[in-house]
Design an enzyme around this catalytic site. Structure first.
Site, PDB file in Angstrom:
ATOM      1  N   HIS A  22     -12.088   9.882   5.761  1.00 23.08           N
ATOM      2  CA  HIS A  22     -11.828   8.473   6.027  1.00 23.08           C
ATOM      3  C   HIS A  22     -11.432   8.197   7.478  1.00 23.08           C
ATOM      4  O   HIS A  22     -11.933   7.246   8.084  1.00 23.08           O
ATOM      5  CB  HIS A  22     -10.708   8.034   5.083  1.00 23.08           C
ATOM      6  CG  HIS A  22     -10.362   6.579   5.151  1.00 23.08           C
ATOM      7  ND1 HIS A  22     -11.294   5.592   4.904  1.00 23.08           N
ATOM      8  CD2 HIS A  22      -9.197   5.941   5.449  1.00 23.08           C
ATOM      9  CE1 HIS A  22     -10.708   4.403   5.023  1.00 23.08           C
ATOM     10  NE2 HIS A  22      -9.446   4.590   5.372  1.00 23.08           N
ATOM     11  N   GLU A  33       0.859  -1.190   0.000  1.00 24.36           N
ATOM     12  CA  GLU A  33       0.000   0.000   0.000  1.00 24.36           C
ATOM     13  C   GLU A  33       0.889   1.233   0.000  1.00 24.36           C
ATOM     14  O   GLU A  33       2.101   1.154   0.247  1.00 24.36           O
ATOM     15  CB  GLU A  33      -0.969  -0.017   1.195  1.00 24.36           C
ATOM     16  CG  GLU A  33      -2.147  -0.957   0.957  1.00 24.36           C
ATOM     17  CD  GLU A  33      -3.170  -1.014   2.078  1.00 24.36           C
ATOM     18  OE1 GLU A  33      -4.289  -1.442   1.803  1.00 24.36           O
ATOM     19  OE2 GLU A  33      -2.846  -0.654   3.217  1.00 24.36           O
ATOM     20  N   HIS A  41      -9.476   9.794   2.147  1.00 21.82           N
ATOM     21  CA  HIS A  41      -9.037   8.674   1.302  1.00 21.82           C
ATOM     22  C   HIS A  41      -9.246   9.080  -0.153  1.00 21.82           C
ATOM     23  O   HIS A  41     -10.301   9.630  -0.496  1.00 21.82           O
ATOM     24  CB  HIS A  41      -9.847   7.422   1.632  1.00 21.82           C
ATOM     25  CG  HIS A  41      -9.244   6.158   1.099  1.00 21.82           C
ATOM     26  ND1 HIS A  41      -9.204   5.872  -0.244  1.00 21.82           N
ATOM     27  CD2 HIS A  41      -8.637   5.127   1.720  1.00 21.82           C
ATOM     28  CE1 HIS A  41      -8.607   4.695  -0.420  1.00 21.82           C
ATOM     29  NE2 HIS A  41      -8.251   4.226   0.761  1.00 21.82           N
ATOM     30  N   ARG A  83      -1.903   9.314   8.674  1.00 19.67           N
ATOM     31  CA  ARG A  83      -1.739   7.886   9.003  1.00 19.67           C
ATOM     32  C   ARG A  83      -1.257   7.088   7.799  1.00 19.67           C
ATOM     33  O   ARG A  83      -1.764   7.244   6.678  1.00 19.67           O
ATOM     34  CB  ARG A  83      -3.068   7.298   9.484  1.00 19.67           C
ATOM     35  CG  ARG A  83      -3.014   5.796   9.679  1.00 19.67           C
ATOM     36  CD  ARG A  83      -4.256   5.268  10.331  1.00 19.67           C
ATOM     37  NE  ARG A  83      -5.435   5.355   9.517  1.00 19.67           N
ATOM     38  CZ  ARG A  83      -5.815   4.441   8.618  1.00 19.67           C
ATOM     39  NH1 ARG A  83      -5.079   3.358   8.380  1.00 19.67           N
ATOM     40  NH2 ARG A  83      -6.927   4.610   7.935  1.00 19.67           N
ATOM     41  N   ARG A 140      -1.371   9.471   0.907  1.00 16.59           N
ATOM     42  CA  ARG A 140      -2.807   9.700   0.671  1.00 16.59           C
ATOM     43  C   ARG A 140      -3.174  11.164   0.479  1.00 16.59           C
ATOM     44  O   ARG A 140      -4.018  11.497  -0.349  1.00 16.59           O
ATOM     45  CB  ARG A 140      -3.608   9.195   1.865  1.00 16.59           C
ATOM     46  CG  ARG A 140      -3.916   7.766   1.748  1.00 16.59           C
ATOM     47  CD  ARG A 140      -4.814   7.298   2.840  1.00 16.59           C
ATOM     48  NE  ARG A 140      -4.792   5.849   2.699  1.00 16.59           N
ATOM     49  CZ  ARG A 140      -5.301   5.001   3.548  1.00 16.59           C
ATOM     50  NH1 ARG A 140      -5.896   5.442   4.633  1.00 16.59           N
ATOM     51  NH2 ARG A 140      -5.235   3.721   3.327  1.00 16.59           N
TER      52      ARG A 140
HETATM   53  P1  FAD Z   1     -14.872   1.317  15.098  1.00 17.40           P
HETATM   54  O1  FAD Z   1     -14.463   0.086  14.407  1.00 17.40           O
HETATM   55  O2  FAD Z   1     -15.476   2.383  14.297  1.00 17.40           O
HETATM   56  O3  FAD Z   1     -15.891   0.939  16.259  1.00 17.40           O
HETATM   57  C1  FAD Z   1     -16.532   1.952  17.003  1.00 17.40           C
HETATM   58  C2  FAD Z   1     -17.648   1.327  17.784  1.00 17.40           C
HETATM   59  O4  FAD Z   1     -18.210   2.270  18.691  1.00 17.40           O
HETATM   60  C3  FAD Z   1     -18.793   0.843  16.923  1.00 17.40           C
HETATM   61  O5  FAD Z   1     -19.213  -0.416  17.409  1.00 17.40           O
HETATM   62  C4  FAD Z   1     -19.877   1.888  17.157  1.00 17.40           C
HETATM   63  O6  FAD Z   1     -21.181   1.399  16.975  1.00 17.40           O
HETATM   64  C5  FAD Z   1     -19.603   2.238  18.613  1.00 17.40           C
HETATM   65  N1  FAD Z   1     -20.118   3.545  19.015  1.00 17.40           N
HETATM   66  C6  FAD Z   1     -19.874   4.758  18.457  1.00 17.40           C
HETATM   67  N2  FAD Z   1     -20.547   5.711  19.115  1.00 17.40           N
HETATM   68  C7  FAD Z   1     -21.223   5.112  20.114  1.00 17.40           C
HETATM   69  C8  FAD Z   1     -22.108   5.549  21.123  1.00 17.40           C
HETATM   70  N3  FAD Z   1     -22.510   6.825  21.233  1.00 17.40           N
HETATM   71  N4  FAD Z   1     -22.613   4.649  21.996  1.00 17.40           N
HETATM   72  C9  FAD Z   1     -22.291   3.338  21.895  1.00 17.40           C
HETATM   73  N5  FAD Z   1     -21.474   2.854  20.940  1.00 17.40           N
HETATM   74  C10 FAD Z   1     -20.947   3.725  20.066  1.00 17.40           C
HETATM   75  N6  FAD Z   1      -7.696   0.681   8.680  1.00 17.40           N
HETATM   76  C11 FAD Z   1      -6.707  -0.217   8.500  1.00 17.40           C
HETATM   77  O7  FAD Z   1      -5.771  -0.295   9.298  1.00 17.40           O
HETATM   78  N7  FAD Z   1      -6.758  -1.080   7.428  1.00 17.40           N
HETATM   79  C12 FAD Z   1      -7.773  -1.061   6.518  1.00 17.40           C
HETATM   80  O8  FAD Z   1      -7.800  -1.855   5.612  1.00 17.40           O
HETATM   81  C13 FAD Z   1      -8.806  -0.103   6.698  1.00 17.40           C
HETATM   82  N8  FAD Z   1      -9.822  -0.030   5.814  1.00 17.40           N
HETATM   83  C14 FAD Z   1     -10.865   0.806   6.085  1.00 17.40           C
HETATM   84  C15 FAD Z   1     -11.978   0.790   5.244  1.00 17.40           C
HETATM   85  C16 FAD Z   1     -13.086   1.553   5.547  1.00 17.40           C
HETATM   86  C17 FAD Z   1     -14.285   1.525   4.656  1.00 17.40           C
HETATM   87  C18 FAD Z   1     -13.086   2.380   6.705  1.00 17.40           C
HETATM   88  C19 FAD Z   1     -14.284   3.204   7.066  1.00 17.40           C
HETATM   89  C20 FAD Z   1     -11.964   2.419   7.530  1.00 17.40           C
HETATM   90  C21 FAD Z   1     -10.860   1.631   7.222  1.00 17.40           C
HETATM   91  N9  FAD Z   1      -9.732   1.640   8.044  1.00 17.40           N
HETATM   92  C22 FAD Z   1      -8.738   0.746   7.825  1.00 17.40           C
HETATM   93  C23 FAD Z   1      -9.728   2.407   9.286  1.00 17.40           C
HETATM   94  C24 FAD Z   1     -10.100   1.462  10.429  1.00 17.40           C
HETATM   95  O9  FAD Z   1     -11.033   0.529   9.973  1.00 17.40           O
HETATM   96  C25 FAD Z   1     -10.669   2.191  11.617  1.00 17.40           C
HETATM   97  O10 FAD Z   1      -9.881   3.282  11.958  1.00 17.40           O
HETATM   98  C26 FAD Z   1     -10.733   1.242  12.801  1.00 17.40           C
HETATM   99  O11 FAD Z   1     -11.438   0.082  12.435  1.00 17.40           O
HETATM  100  C27 FAD Z   1     -11.370   1.918  13.987  1.00 17.40           C
HETATM  101  O12 FAD Z   1     -11.621   0.919  14.950  1.00 17.40           O
HETATM  102  P2  FAD Z   1     -12.254   1.330  16.332  1.00 17.40           P
HETATM  103  O13 FAD Z   1     -12.414   0.068  17.096  1.00 17.40           O
HETATM  104  O14 FAD Z   1     -11.486   2.430  16.934  1.00 17.40           O
HETATM  105  O15 FAD Z   1     -13.669   1.949  15.937  1.00 17.40           O
HETATM  106  C1  SIN Z   2      -7.890   0.845   2.173  1.00 17.01           C
HETATM  107  O1  SIN Z   2      -8.137  -0.352   2.035  1.00 17.01           O
HETATM  108  O2  SIN Z   2      -7.576   1.590   1.249  1.00 17.01           O
HETATM  109  C2  SIN Z   2      -7.991   1.449   3.536  1.00 17.01           C
HETATM  110  C3  SIN Z   2      -6.773   1.151   4.268  1.00 17.01           C
HETATM  111  C4  SIN Z   2      -6.603   2.057   5.427  1.00 17.01           C
HETATM  112  O3  SIN Z   2      -7.374   2.981   5.644  1.00 17.01           O
HETATM  113  O4  SIN Z   2      -5.636   1.841   6.146  1.00 17.01           O
END
Ligand code: FAD
Ligand code: SIN
Length: 548
Positions: free
Chosen positions: A348, A118, A241, A383, A287
């Site tokens: 993103h 990547e 993104h 990031r 990015r």
């Molecule tokens: P999240 O996974 O967003 O979880 C947050 C949780 O909190 C959810 O369950 C939500 O419902 C809950 N929540 C929020 N507000 C409240 C509230 N008020 N009350 C109760 N619950 C609440 N990163 C990578 O490293 N690799 C990748 O390939 C990648 N691809 C991505 C693709 C997409 C489409 C997206 C959107 C992001 C991607 N990212 C990637 C970024 C990464 O996925 C996120 O930064 C990471 O998953 C965040 O994880 P988290 O556990 O902090 O939050």
């Molecule tokens: C992607 O698959 O392009 C998202 C990866 C990331 O946000 O780290």
């Protein structure tokens, strides 16, 4: 205690959020304490679930921890906390290893995971499951959480505000302490008391109209933390993104960077490949560079998108390597093995957030934060791709362990706190159709002004305009500093969006230079002499500049 608020839950460790950070924290905490994990939707709904590209980890034969640290810090444009990066990269190896041991069925090649490339990585170091790495990761973690007796999951439980003893404390007394959260559960406001609390509520992409994030990402955790008195840091750094799908009728959907990693090229509407003009690494430039370049091409050609071309690969390769992307685009009439994919940048990821140390402690006693809502400084101003899931696993595990250890030092459950000022009545506002429309219009107004002035390119004039718009919205919503007037989830989300919009805009206005994901057209260069510093915001103190 407000008599109308039902106190219905006591726990040792409360975790808010069921993404990778919250789930991993729950597993770690449950080794030492009883855990309640709440989540605003179903347990599977999170940014994590939609993650595509993979998890960056220095496991490949030609890779080292040192190289991964270096790439992370270069992407972070001088603002990474190097100690936090070292911890993430080195502890990431056992964290990914245990995920594989727990059954994560990542793509494999001989005796090693199949590492992909990547942008801005000097090695192929991304482990993945096709283009559905997030789903595979959450499936494994959720199954393990469900099989752990000490973890209780509460779904459709919307956290409103943190419970603290701030009102009890006179100034100069010991630090404020957190005792849990108020939440909406089954249309009632309840009070969930905890000996320690972990915020793992993920990101805020939904404050922008174009985003890769699902609907849950309204910035609730950032806003609640700020209202409770947390230090917020690096809030100007929102990552855009380069490639989200731009198709009439299609929902917000990411086209993974891995498509470019596997040889996809970017073309403008005239069919010209343009990235070579902007950066020596072409499509695999950082990015922020690719996003700005796409935006510039859209401006030069006066066309609302550019195109991603992966037709140089065989149909078999594309469908095997990117099954989710090819199936989703197919639903909207595109066959990506023969058609160009219309794309444009979208919000993103939030690099900033609740300031935490590497033990995931916040400035409020008993409150921990991990994952996207937290800011240890691992991402600096930008990031590196696929470092977020790694961060969630490493700092999620640390948060769980530390919060449980703290909980075990607290001898009794916390006292009944007077929470009427935070919570108000337990009756949900009846949201008639007109009120719902009004709330939706306010959400859209916040999104539009952020997109216009606080997205890929910013300037003092635009940022001041947005501050004025946000001020008008604030006045139209009445006293919105706390959520005291309403128990309607959509209204509280709107207040949260407004709070985080202000934090992003104020920080972006304060940083009079360009760095990483923050680009100021009126200050287009990086100014290390003045700005190798960070911006800290609290409720009482907007935009304080602090050393690295
Ligand atoms: P999240 O996974 O967003 O979880 C947050 C949780 O909190 C959810 O369950 C939500 O419902 C809950 N929540 C929020 N507000 C409240 C509230 N008020 N009350 C109760 N619950 C609440 N990163 C990578 O490293 N690799 C990748 O390939 C990648 N691809 C991505 C693709 C997409 C489409 C997206 C959107 C992001 C991607 N990212 C990637 C970024 C990464 O996925 C996120 O930064 C990471 O998953 C965040 O994880 P988290 O556990 O902090 O939050
Ligand atoms: C992607 O698959 O392009 C998202 C990866 C990331 O946000 O780290």
């Amino acid at each position: 205690m407000n008599s109308e608020v039902r106190l219905n839950w006591d726990t040792d460790v409360l975790i808010i959020g069921s993404g990778a950070a919250g789930l991993r924290a729950a597993l770690a905490a449950s080794e030492y304490a009883d855990v309640t994990l709440i989540t605003k939707n179903t347990v599977t709904e999170s940014n994590t679930h939609y993650a595509q590209g993979g998890i960056a980890v220095a496991m490949n034969l030609d890779d080292t921890v040192g190289l991964h640290i270096k790439d992370t810090c270069v992407a972070g444009a001088g603002l990474c906390d190097v100690a936090a990066v070292e911890m993430m990269v080195s502890e990431g190896i056992p964290r990914v290893g245990e995920l594989l041991d727990w059954g994560a069925n990542f793509d494999w090649e001989g005796t090693l995971p199949r590492f992909t490339q990547e942008a801005a990585h000097s090695r192929r170091r991304i482990v993945h499951k096709g283009d559905a790495t997030g789903r595979e990761t959450t499936d494994v973690l959720i199954q393990r959480v469900r099989n752990t007796e000490r973890i209780h999951i509460l779904q459709n439980a919307f956290a409103i505000d943190l419970l603290t003893d701030a009102d009890e404390k006179k100034s100069g007394e010991a630090s404020v302490k957190c005792y849990g959260v108020t939440a909406i559960v089954e249309e009632q406001v309840v009070c969930i008391r905890a000996k320690s609390t972990i915020l793992a509520t993920g990101g805020l992409g939904r404050v922008y109209p174009c985003t890769s994030n699902p609907q849950i990402a309204t910035g609730d955790g950032f806003a609640a933390a700020w209202r409770a008195g947390c230090e917020m840091i690096d809030m100007e750094f929102v990552q855009f993104h380069p490639t989200t799908l731009f198709l009439d009728g299609a929902p917000n959907f990411l086209i993974s960077e891995a498509v470019r990693g596997e040889g996809g090229t970017l073309l403008n509407i005239r069919g010209e490949r343009f990235m070579g003009k902007y950066h020596e690494k072409g499509e695999l430039a950082p990015r922020d560079v690719v996003s700005r370049s796409i935006q510039n091409e859209m401006y030069l050609t006066q066309f609302p998108c550019v195109y991603l071309d992966i037709t140089n690969k065989t149909t078999e390769f594309i469908h095997e390597r990117f099954p989710t992307i090819s199936a989703t685009t197919k639903r909207y009439g595109l066959d990506i093995s023969i058609d160009l994919i219309p794309v444009r940048p979208g919000a993103h990821f939030m690099m900033g957030g609740i300031r935490t140390n590497t033990d995931t402690q916040t400035n409020i006693e008993g409150l921990y934060a991990c994952g996207e809502v937290a800011c240890t400084g691992v991402h600096g101003a930008n990031r590196l791709a696929s470092n977020s899931l790694l961060e969630c696993l490493v700092y999620g595990a640390r948060a769980g362990r530390n919060a449980a250890t703290f909980a075990n030092t607290q001898r009794a459950h916390p006292p009944n706190l007077p929470i009427s000022s935070d919570v108000g009545t337990s009756a949900l506002l009846s949201t008639d159709a007109a009120a719902e429309l009004e709330i939706e219009a306010i959400k859209n107004a916040i999104r539009e002004t952020l997109w216009e002035n606080v997205s890929i390119e910013r300037s003092a004039e635009g940022l001041q305009n947005t501050l004025a718009v946000l001020q008008d919205i604030t006045e139209s919503l009445g006293d919105v500093v706390t959520c005291s007037d309403t128990k309607d989830v959509s209204t509280i989300e709107t207040v949260n969006m407004l709070n985080v919009a202000l934090l992003i805009t104020q920080s972006a206005l304060a940083r009079t230079e360009s760095r990483g994901a923050h680009y100021r057209s009126d200050f287009p260069t990086q100014d290390d002499a003045t700005w190798q510093r960070r911006i800290l915001i609290t409720r009482d103190n907007p935009a304080e500049i602090v050393p690295l």
